[in-house]
Design a protein around this motif. Structure first.
Motif, PDB file in Angstrom:
ATOM      1  N   ARG A  39      -9.462   6.530   1.534  1.00 56.65           N
ATOM      2  CA  ARG A  39      -8.085   6.288   1.910  1.00 56.65           C
ATOM      3  C   ARG A  39      -7.659   7.207   3.051  1.00 56.65           C
ATOM      4  NH1 ARG A  39      -3.792   3.681  -0.851  1.00 56.65           N
ATOM      5  NH2 ARG A  39      -1.832   4.812  -0.674  1.00 56.65           N
ATOM      6  N   GLU A  85       0.833  -1.189   0.000  1.00 55.24           N
ATOM      7  CA  GLU A  85       0.000   0.000   0.000  1.00 55.24           C
ATOM      8  C   GLU A  85       0.877   1.251   0.000  1.00 55.24           C
ATOM      9  OE1 GLU A  85      -3.160   1.521   3.143  1.00 55.24           O
ATOM     10  OE2 GLU A  85      -3.342  -0.606   2.660  1.00 55.24           O
ATOM     11  N   ARG A 138      -4.482   7.170  -4.453  1.00 52.64           N
ATOM     12  CA  ARG A 138      -4.055   6.018  -5.251  1.00 52.64           C
ATOM     13  C   ARG A 138      -3.914   6.411  -6.721  1.00 52.64           C
ATOM     14  NH1 ARG A 138      -6.943   0.483  -4.723  1.00 52.64           N
ATOM     15  NH2 ARG A 138      -8.895   1.631  -4.750  1.00 52.64           N
TER      16      ARG A 138
END
Lengths: 541, 322
Positions: free
Chosen positions: A75, A43, A167
């Motif tokens: 997130r 991650e 992301r």
């Protein structure tokens, strides 16, 4: 009995110093550590994926931007939950609440945006059932409010919360490319960026273009849709997702879902249906509970622990396999060393071949038990280190290991399997002068041994089916397959019967191996033909 | 002499149709050094393995230290096999102690014995060395020490001198003499006659699995006629005419053409076979009387080497060709 013990002690001391042993010992804990740590590490290590979006239809751009924003909000919220947990002021109400939760199982802990164990789950639920909440949480005002509200629970001297990297980040089309050009032309221009030959403008490390999405202008035309609906042929004229990375499908599925939800919404509108009502209906959901008749009345609900219990034997089969073959290989190597060095002759003037064989079997068995012991200790150590609400899975895995009969069964099957294969490997070692010669015999053995590895994942799905039952009664596979089935309460007849058969066939293998060993160990020159070995088996010991 | 440490009676070993040992009988007196001699492939190693019960004889009986089975008395026997190997990763002292403990010593005594032996035979610096780090000669010493660490009554050494340099060969001879001084019985095989000649009380010569000779070294020497070697350029007819000289054979030049040229033309080397009771001094006198100018006069006794070549030379050459 004194002599075999002496031989065993030497074997043990010698092998415990080898690299192979330590690699074997370390391998498993390292694997568990990686398994536990890898997701978190990945991650962090995955770079921000840059995306070029060209929506010539003008229909989906907003929807895609929205899901990208929601993804970041999720997130950030999860990261904040971790931050919150880490920097909670001791003695605050939240800290006390958290400590209470630690004692409970996952199902009992209430989902909360501030509980790292359940934040992710909560975020997923929000995204599915009320995405507007996510959108709200994503606004700057709501975010500041949350930070301010959390402040009083947190330790006064703490580092400031740092926003995680998103992301995915949308980047503008590289200069010189016309957003209105036909798809083929655009792809032509983007290709060097996608292949990494050209970097994106700007600075920093995220200058690789990860993917490009091109939505042609007439994507909604019914004729085209019919063709697409057929699913045949390349999606000419459809939405194109371009990327060299085919393994990471997170972005492509995110966009596909966003585009299709938006598309459905547009279709409902066209049909004159109210989109909000449709959405509500779509999200209607009846609870669905998996139950097991094996569990006590009133507690039939299948928990995560039950699933772990069902699949834990796979890990044990794997350990069994690695354990047995690592140490059988040691036995083979040692026997060949003694033979090729001619130490065997001095040994045989002091011990009988039978004593030597027994000593070797014992010594290597002790090595194996040490290795397995180290593995299990490492397993518990790693699991114990990762306890806490965030690693609820780990807690349950521990519980399963301690309460089930898996560990004792593992010990029994390990010993039986080891002795069975050790006998075969000893016999092979005794008739070969070099490892190279031994490899000729090992080839077929390996083929034979691969079967439990292949069936390992199928057996839990039908643990008492024909395949599993038949394999259980073949001594080569008994330990692995019975271990595999251990969680499914195989019939008592199978459990006891296979162990009896295994004990008998292990005794037979060791007896035959002893005959081959006695004759083969002093032989020099070419390994004997199979026929000759058979003759030794028939002849007097 | 007390009872024999080892008795073989009619021992025969067949490998299929090949007969490795043929009706071999022998007796090794307790406390003696017994040389087991023979060319390559003559059955020495097979015989020793039968003695140790590693192999079973096809026929015949063995009595080791008065028992029919070597395994019964294996703690009282030490064995060094022909092909020598050690566990590569073990330390020198540990390997000696390990073999000693297999022979019944407790671990502490075994360890003490290992240190003692390493020190006594000049390996104190290598106690803790792994055997793979030792030179070949040192490895062999370690192995010999491992075979005698439990102070066995009967020590069987198969080719103990092979692979050793001359200095270490002497150390090996010393080890064997030490054992004999302490009334241990040593049986060793070799095809190098000098060692046997120097240290053996008795020798046994075998060829093609059959016993050729069994007795003391002087007895062996007497098996071939006495000889005198001379080197001269003169006519030796006066010598061959003597009644105590039965024949004369011209030997090939000793050190090549160069040496022969220095000696002047016509110098020849002769071997005279003389009668058992001949007085070699009289033959020397006869040389002077007949004006035979000698460059060399050698009336030493035949060596075991000569005996060996004479008795088994033909067999050995044949075995070499096989």
């Amino acid at each position: 009995m004194r002599t075999p013990v002496l031989v065993a002690i030497r074997e043990y001391l010698e092998n415990i110093r080898t690299k192979g042993f330590w690699i074997g010992v370390m391998l498993f804990p390292v694997l568990i550590l990686i398994a536990v740590q890898a997701p978190r590490f990945l991650e962090k290590a995955t770079p921000v994926r840059a995306l070029v979006l060209v929506d010539q239809s003008g229909l989906f751009e907003e929807a895609i931007e929205q899901v990208l924003a929601r993804d970041f909000t999720k997130r950030r919220s999860i990261a904040f939950a971790r931050y919150f947990e880490k920097h909670l002021a001791p003695g605050s109400t939240y800290a006390r609440k958290r400590d209470r939760h630690k004692e409970r199982s996952l199902e009992e802990v209430p989902a909360s945006a501030l509980n790292p164990a359940r934040a992710e789950e909560l975020m997923d639920t929000l995204e599915d059932f009320s995405p507007q909440m996510l959108d709200l949480l994503g606004t700057e005002a709501a975010w500041r409010q949350q930070l301010a509200a959390a402040d009083r629970f947190l330790a006064p001297h703490r580092p400031a919360f740092v926003n995680p990297e998103p992301r995915f980040r949308r980047v503008p089309l590289p200069s010189g490319l016309d957003p209105g050009a036909p798809a083929a032309e655009l792809v032509q221009g983007l290709r060097p960026y996608l292949l990494g030959e050209h970097k994106l403008a700007g600075s920093g490390k995220d200058r690789e273009l990860f993917a490009a999405v091109i939505i042609p202008p007439r994507v909604r035309e019914p004729k085209l849709l019919a063709v697409l609906g057929g699913g045949a042929g390349p999606a000419a004229g459809g939405i194109e997702y371009w990327s060299t990375n085919l393994a990471d499908s997170d972005l492509s599925s995110l966009i596909e879902r966003a585009v299709n939800e938006e598309y459905r919404r547009l279709e409902y509108e066209k049909q004159g249906l109210d989109a909000a009502t449709v959405r509500k209906v779509q999200k209607a959901h009846l609870p669905f509970q998996t139950m097991s008749p094996r569990k006590a009345a009133g507690k039939e609900e299948v928990s995560a622990a039950d699933v772990i219990r069902q699949y834990a034997p796979i890990a044990f089969v794997y350990l069994l396999f690695i354990g047995i073959f690592t140490i059988s290989q040691m036995l083979l190597n040692n026997t060949i060393e003694e033979k090729s060095n001619r130490i065997i002759e001095v040994l045989l003037s002091s011990v009988t071949a039978g004593e030597l064989m027994m000593g070797k079997l014992l010594g290597i068995a002790a090595i194996g038990l040490t290795m397995i012991g180290a593995w299990i200790a490492a397993l518990f150590a790693v699991l114990a280190l990762h306890r806490g609400p965030e690693a609820e899975f780990v807690d349950q895995a521990l519980g399963v290991l301690v309460t089930s009969n898996l560990l004792p069964l593992f010990a029994v099957y390990f010993l039986l399997g080891y002795l069975f294969y050790a006998g075969i490997f000893l016999a092979i070692g005794s008739i070969c002068n070099t490892l190279k010669e031994a490899q000729n015999f090992m080839g077929p053995m390996l083929m034979l041994m691969m079967v439990p590895l292949v069936t390992m994942f199928f057996i839990p799905k039908d643990p008492n089916g024909t395949l599993a039952t038949v394999l259980s009664w073949i001594p080569f596979y008994t330990p692995f397959v019975m271990m595999n089935r251990a969680a499914a309460d195989p019939p008592l007849f199978d459990q006891v019967g296979t162990i009896v058969l295994m004990v008998l066939s292990t005794a037979l293998v060791l007896w035959l191996a002893g005959k081959v060993f006695r004759t083969g160990i002093l032989r020099t020159g070419q390994p004997p033909r199979l026929l000759e070995v058979v003759r030794w088996l028939k002849g007097p010991a | 002499m007390t009872t024999a440490a080892l008795v073989l009676d009619g021992v025969t070993k067949n490998y299929g149709s090949f007969r490795a040992v043929d009706e071999l009988s022998l007796e090794v007196p307790t406390g003696s050094i017994y040389g087991f001699l023979g060319p390559n492939g003559s059955g020495k190693t097979t015989t020793l393995r039968i003695v140790l019960e590693i192999l079973k004889p096809t026929r015949g009986t063995v009595a080791v230290l008065g028992r029919p089975s070597a395994l019964e008395v294996r703690h009282r026997i030490g064995y060094l096999p022909e092909e020598k190997g050690l566990y590569k990763k073990m330390k020198a002292w540990a390997i000696i102690a390990y073999f000693a403990s297999l022979k019944g010593l407790d671990r502490r005594t075994a360890r003490a014995r290992a240190y003692e032996l390493l020190d006594r035979y000049g390996l104190e610096a290598f106690r803790e060395a792994r055997t793979e780090a030792l030179s070949k000669g040192m490895q062999q010493k370690v192995q010999v020490l491992a075979s005698i660490a439990h102070d066995p009554e009967l020590v069987i050494l198969d080719e103990p001198f092979s692979g050793l340099d001359p200095v270490n060969q002497e150390v090996m001879e010393e080890v064997i003499r030490d054992l004999a001084r302490r009334h241990r019985t040593v049986l060793f095989s070799t095809h190098v006659m000098q060692h046997a000649e120097r240290i053996c009380d008795r020798i046994l010569l075998i060829s093609k699995g059959r016993k050729i000779f069994d007795g003391t070294v002087p007895e062996a020497r007497r098996r071939i006629p006495r000889r005198v070697r001379i080197e001269t350029a003169d006519d030796i007819a006066p010598l061959t005419a003597r009644p105590d000289v039965s024949s004369a054979v011209l030997l090939p030049p000793d050190d090549g053409a160069e040496a022969a040229a220095q000696d002047g033309p016509g110098a020849h080397r002769w071997e005279l076979e003389v009668a058992e009771d001949a007085d070699t001094q009289a033959i020397l006198e006869a040389c002077f009387q007949n004006r035979i100018r000698l460059k060399q006069f050698d009336h030493s006794e035949p060596s075991l080497h000569d005996v060996f070549v004479k008795l088994v030379g033909a067999d050995a050459r044949e075995a070499g060709r096989r």
